[in-house]
Design a protein around this motif. Structure first.
Motif, short mmCIF file in Angstrom:
data_model
loop_
_atom_site.label_atom_id
_atom_site.label_comp_id
_atom_site.label_asym_id
_atom_site.label_seq_id
_atom_site.Cartn_x
_atom_site.Cartn_y
_atom_site.Cartn_z
N VAL A 33 24.59 79.51 71.70
CA VAL A 33 24.00 80.77 72.09
C VAL A 33 24.84 81.91 71.53
O VAL A 33 26.07 81.90 71.69
N THR A 34 24.19 82.86 70.88
CA THR A 34 24.91 83.97 70.26
C THR A 34 24.29 85.30 70.69
O THR A 34 23.16 85.36 71.19
N ASN A 35 25.03 86.37 70.46
CA ASN A 35 24.54 87.73 70.66
C ASN A 35 23.63 88.07 69.49
O ASN A 35 24.03 88.03 68.34
N GLY A 36 22.36 88.41 69.81
CA GLY A 36 21.40 88.68 68.75
C GLY A 36 21.73 89.88 67.92
O GLY A 36 21.25 90.00 66.79
N GLU A 37 22.55 90.81 68.42
CA GLU A 37 22.92 92.00 67.66
C GLU A 37 24.12 91.76 66.76
O GLU A 37 24.13 92.14 65.59
N THR A 38 25.16 91.12 67.29
CA THR A 38 26.40 90.98 66.55
C THR A 38 26.60 89.61 65.93
O THR A 38 27.45 89.44 65.06
N GLY A 39 25.85 88.61 66.41
CA GLY A 39 26.05 87.25 65.93
C GLY A 39 27.22 86.54 66.56
O GLY A 39 27.50 85.38 66.25
N ARG A 40 27.93 87.20 67.48
CA ARG A 40 29.08 86.58 68.12
C ARG A 40 28.63 85.54 69.15
O ARG A 40 27.58 85.69 69.77
N PRO A 41 29.41 84.49 69.35
CA PRO A 41 29.06 83.50 70.38
C PRO A 41 29.14 84.11 71.77
O PRO A 41 29.97 84.98 72.03
N LEU A 42 28.30 83.64 72.66
CA LEU A 42 28.29 84.11 74.04
C LEU A 42 28.76 82.98 74.95
O LEU A 42 28.07 81.98 75.11
N PRO A 43 29.94 83.10 75.54
CA PRO A 43 30.41 82.08 76.49
C PRO A 43 29.78 82.27 77.86
O PRO A 43 29.31 83.35 78.20
N SER A 44 29.77 81.20 78.65
CA SER A 44 29.37 81.22 80.06
C SER A 44 27.90 81.59 80.27
O SER A 44 27.52 82.08 81.32
N VAL A 45 27.05 81.33 79.27
CA VAL A 45 25.61 81.54 79.41
C VAL A 45 25.02 80.36 80.18
O VAL A 45 25.35 79.20 79.90
N ASN A 46 24.16 80.62 81.15
CA ASN A 46 23.48 79.55 81.88
C ASN A 46 22.34 78.99 81.04
O ASN A 46 21.46 79.73 80.61
N VAL A 47 22.37 77.68 80.81
CA VAL A 47 21.33 76.99 80.04
C VAL A 47 20.66 75.99 80.98
O VAL A 47 21.32 75.07 81.47
N ILE A 48 19.38 76.16 81.23
CA ILE A 48 18.62 75.33 82.17
C ILE A 48 17.63 74.48 81.39
O ILE A 48 16.95 74.96 80.46
N VAL A 49 17.53 73.18 81.75
CA VAL A 49 16.59 72.24 81.14
C VAL A 49 15.57 71.85 82.19
O VAL A 49 15.92 71.28 83.23
N GLU A 50 14.31 72.17 81.94
CA GLU A 50 13.25 71.85 82.88
C GLU A 50 12.26 70.88 82.25
O GLU A 50 11.76 71.11 81.13
N SER A 51 11.96 69.80 82.97
CA SER A 51 11.00 68.82 82.48
C SER A 51 9.58 69.38 82.61
O SER A 51 9.26 70.06 83.59
N THR A 52 8.72 69.07 81.64
CA THR A 52 7.32 69.52 81.72
C THR A 52 6.40 68.40 82.16
O THR A 52 5.19 68.61 82.26
N GLY A 53 6.96 67.21 82.45
CA GLY A 53 6.08 66.09 82.76
C GLY A 53 6.27 65.49 84.12
O GLY A 53 5.42 65.60 85.01
N ASP A 54 7.41 64.81 84.38
CA ASP A 54 7.54 63.98 85.58
C ASP A 54 7.99 64.75 86.81
O ASP A 54 8.19 64.16 87.86
N GLY A 55 8.16 66.05 86.71
CA GLY A 55 8.54 66.84 87.88
C GLY A 55 9.98 66.66 88.30
O GLY A 55 10.34 66.99 89.43
N ALA A 56 10.86 66.13 87.42
CA ALA A 56 12.27 65.94 87.77
C ALA A 56 12.95 67.29 87.98
O ALA A 56 12.52 68.32 87.48
N GLN A 57 14.01 67.23 88.77
CA GLN A 57 14.75 68.44 89.05
C GLN A 57 15.35 69.02 87.78
O GLN A 57 15.82 68.28 86.90
N PRO A 58 15.38 70.35 87.64
CA PRO A 58 16.00 70.95 86.45
C PRO A 58 17.49 70.62 86.38
O PRO A 58 18.15 70.40 87.40
N ARG A 59 17.99 70.56 85.17
CA ARG A 59 19.41 70.35 84.95
C ARG A 59 19.95 71.55 84.19
O ARG A 59 19.23 72.24 83.49
#
Length: 788
Positions: A33-59
């Motif tokens: 994940v980077t800053n769209g303006e500067t191209g610098r990396p962004l630390p500590s960004v929350n990245v969530i993975v949600e299933s579209t099928g079996d209804g499993a809890q997001p990770r």
């Protein structure tokens, strides 16, 4: 409460949260994940993975220092990836995960205007790793009156209370001048000799964007002459989307018990090249009641105004300028001999920044700053002011003090190769202090009758200066990341010899008894260094080990104060400075183990520290008191060098019990000994721990949180310095918030729900009664925030 029971409970809960080894993943998603303006990396960004099928809890997971993330153990199928970071527009991507394969995803987040800016509160042994993060909303939830109260939410970090505001930071037993404080890169000092105005007291919580705490000799690139450091950045100019010409927020709140209310606001805007921001705050408070109904003086009035402007010279360069003014009036200090009549401070700074993100020179930063703080105290409202409750004649005592500081800094970051990063720079400051104490003995109880009057210097035109250079290298050695830092400082200290008293000059004489013309001057050359190694033990576990040495020169109070109360003792007495003190040198080693799974995180760390030339106190029976008050049963004292040792550590763990429910636990322990007095070191906090539960749905419309805190009794005290034992206690806090809509949100709660009567062990004593200043009883609070 028995300390071992508390410790056992915390340890049991922490280890119960550690999951068993995860099964072999069937698929994975990795990315950056980077800053769209500067191209610098962004630390500590929350990245969530949600299933579209079996209804499993997001990770979920968060990005590391280089903006990278990885989520393992995903069953084959289609997923929606969401990257969220406060201050940036969220982005979503749909990905297809296959068995035994890894899918790569990249996010470029665009900065946007939000009602609540990002706030990070970091408590870690190194400045390169983040152990704790809070959003701006979390500062509102903490409901602090100043930054010192906010520090009390962090493990291993606390603050000394002398009154309602101006809490003085303490980091792992380091206090007063041992902890350097930086606000927007400015080395910040108090004006008052007794540190009523701690370095954080002139920066309101509403203007803070981030706080970092370095718990040891790992902040050598921030500045010199400190054994630990705190860095505060105020609200960012360019954290606003282009074209947003006018936006901001307005907040108001009220606290019961304190009877205090506040109004804070900010206005900001940005065109293609120009940005501005204005922050203001008004806060007031009254006396508060403790859990047993005792009334504690706690009046204060605080007004603050800050402004920043910036201009982008191009894609990679910008100029910034900022300034601010704060005034505090009629502040009660039950933990001091005097109350504050007023503090007034004005600040200004200029800065230049260059950031390319590519090539050899990655960034250049330069800034210059200056500030002045004026401070007046008197004994009006104290028992010495009238004769009814004081065994001696009434007194009229005041302290008039000021500090003027000029400083600057330049630093550049280089990337000689893909695996090597360098940071080199220089910084320095010059601080001029002056303080006098006029006093009058009132005859026959009539202030209009001329009586004995005298005015003596506490600080006789004291000048301290530090100029340092530093270099830091970070390199990957296989899987291990190594960061080494070295720093060299030249230090100057001096005072106006014509203004000091004969008593002070007596102890400034060399061994032959003849006064040297340079007896008050001091020159030092100090070298500090630190090394930190971080190694991944597995995909989830990381081990960090570090160590280093840092040097702190004696403060103006320790060198030049003429019979003035000390920050290094709880007893009411006079202390006289010693211009020949050697600088303190700290040797510290740290070890930290951290685990991060999808729903569980855990960290535990410990340290050991030895301070040579530790600045402590000793009797000075040959010194004549300046104010022979009946309450000064002991002393005078003088400052002297000795040796001290400390060790301790902190732990924390959190688990996402459900999608919307998070539980957390933390604890800290500290031990310290002053080898010079053969007693515990002054101000060693007792064993403490917290257990918290927070419910917040994914959409974030509302939250409810409860925190149970426990502190054991502290009987390891420096009795020779007037410190006394304190009892253990348990507190319960509840808070919640709701986003109403149309930019309006409301928050409220109650602190110390059970109305416990307790004392933070670090708090100062009432010099007249000899009892420590108690904390507040039950407080109900509520606030409304409007963002536009």
């Amino acid at each position: 409460m028995d300390r071992y029971v508390v410790f056992a409970c915390i340890s049991f809960i922490a280890f119960a949260l550690i999951p068993a080894a995860a099964a072999q993943p069937s698929g994975a998603v990795t990315g950056r994940v980077t800053n769209g303006e500067t191209g610098r990396p962004l630390p500590s960004v929350n990245v969530i993975v949600e299933s579209t099928g079996d209804g499993a809890q997001p990770r979920g997971t968060s990005t590391g220092p280089q903006g990278r993330f990885a989520v393992d153990g995903l069953a084959p199928g289609r997923y929606v990836m969401r990257a969220r970071f406060v201050g940036f527009a969220s982005r979503s991507r749909e990905v297809e995960v296959s068995a035994a394969e890894s899918v790569g995803v990249r996010f470029a987040l665009a900065p946007r205007t939000v009602g609540l800016d990002a706030v990070e509160v970091t408590a870690a042994p190194t400045v390169s790793e983040t152990a704790e993060q809070l959003r701006k909303a979390d500062i509102q939830e903490a409901n602090p009156r100043d930054g010192g109260e906010l520090l009390r939410t962090m493990s291993g970090v606390s603050a000394v209370r002398r009154g309602p505001v101006g809490l003085d930071p303490v980091v792992r037993g380091l206090r007063s001048g041992q902890v350097g404080v930086y606000v927007d890169g400015m080395r910040t000092f108090p004006a008052g000799p007794a540190r009523m105005d701690s370095p954080l007291s002139h920066t309101g919580p509403s203007t803070m964007q981030s706080i970092e705490v370095a718990k040891g000799p790992y902040a050598l690139t921030w500045g010199g002459g400190q054994l630990s450091a705190i860095r505060v950045e105020t609200n960012d100019l360019f954290n606003v989307a282009r074209g947003e010409r006018l936006n901001g927020q307005l907040q108001t709140g009220y606290d019961s018990n304190f009877g205090s209310y506040d109004v804070t606001g900010t206005v900001s805007g940005r065109s293609d090249a120009f940005a501005y921001r204005v922050d203001g705050a008004y806060r007031t408070g009254n006396d508060y009641e403790t859990g047993d109904g005792t009334s504690v003086p706690a009046d204060f009035l605080n007004r603050e105004l800050r402004a920043k402007v910036g201009y982008k010279l191009g894609d990679n360069q910008r100029l910034t300028a900022g300034g601010g003014y704060q005034r505090q009036d009629d502040v009660d200090y039950p933990g001091r001999l005097l109350n504050a009549q007023f503090f007034k401070t004005g600040r200004a700074r200029l800065g230049y920044e260059y950031a390319s993100g590519t090539g050899l020179v990655r960034s250049v930063e330069a800034k210059a700053y200056g500030y002045q703080t004026l401070h007046t105290m008197n004994n009006e409202g104290k028992v010495t002011y009238a004769s009814e409750n004081f065994p001696g004649p009434p007194l009229r005592v005041a302290v008039n003090a000021d500090i003027t500081t000029l400083g600057g800094r330049v630093v550049t970051q280089l990337a000689p190769s893909q695996d090597l990063r360098l940071k080199v720079g220089a910084d320095g400051y010059r601080a001029h202090r002056d303080a006098e104490r006029p006093f009058q003995v009132v005859k026959n109880g009539d202030p209009t009758t001329p009586g004995f009057y005298e005015s003596k210097q506490i600080w006789p035109g004291v000048v301290t200066a530090d100029a340092g250079v530093f270099a830091q290298a970070t390199r990957l050695l296989g899987p291990v990341e190594a960061t080494g830092t070295v720093r060299a400082d030249m230090v100057w200290a001096g005072a106006d010899e014509e203004q000091v008293t004969d008593v002070y000059l007596d102890i400034a004489k060399p061994g032959n008894g003849a006064l040297d013309a340079d007896a008050l001057d001091r020159r030092e050359f100090n070298v500090s260094g630190a090394l930190m190694l971080t190694a991944p033990l597995s995909e989830a576990w990381t081990l960090s080990a570090g160590g280093g040495t840092a040097v702190r020169s004696a403060s103006a109070l320790e060198r030049y104060a003429d019979r003035f109360p000390s920050n290094k003792a709880q007893t009411s007495a006079e202390f006289i400075g010693n211009p020949r003190l050697d600088p303190e040198r700290s040797w510290q080693a740290d070890l930290e183990l951290e685990a991060r799974y999808d729903r569980v995180s855990f960290a535990v760390g410990g340290f050991a520290r030895r301070i040579s030339n530790y600045i402590t106190l000793q009797d000075a029976p040959d010194v004549e008191p300046m104010l022979p008050l009946p309450i000064f049963a002991e002393g005078p004292f003088r400052y002297a060098n000795g040796t001290a040792t400390f060790y301790g550590g902190e732990m924390s763990a959190s688990v996402a019990v459900l999608r919307s429910l998070t539980a957390s636990v933390s604890g800290s322990y500290l031990w310290g000994k002053n080898l010079e007095t053969d007693q515990p070191a002054l101000g060693v906090a007792p064993l403490s721990g917290d257990i918290g539960v927070r419910y917040e749905p994914p959409q974030g419309r509302f939250y409810i949180e409860g925190t149970l805190g426990g502190v054991t009794e502290q009987d390891r005290v420096a009795s020779i310095l007037g410190e006394t034992p304190t009892e253990g206690y348990v507190t319960l806090d509840l808070r919640g918030g709701l986003a109403v809509g149309r930019g309006i949100s409301v928050e409220g709660g109650v602190t110390n729900l059970t109305d416990a009567d307790y004392v933070n062990h670090l708090n100062a004593k009432n010099p007249y009664s000899g009892t420590p200043i108690p904390e507040t009883g039950r407080i109900f609070f509520a606030g409304v925030n409007y963002a536009f």
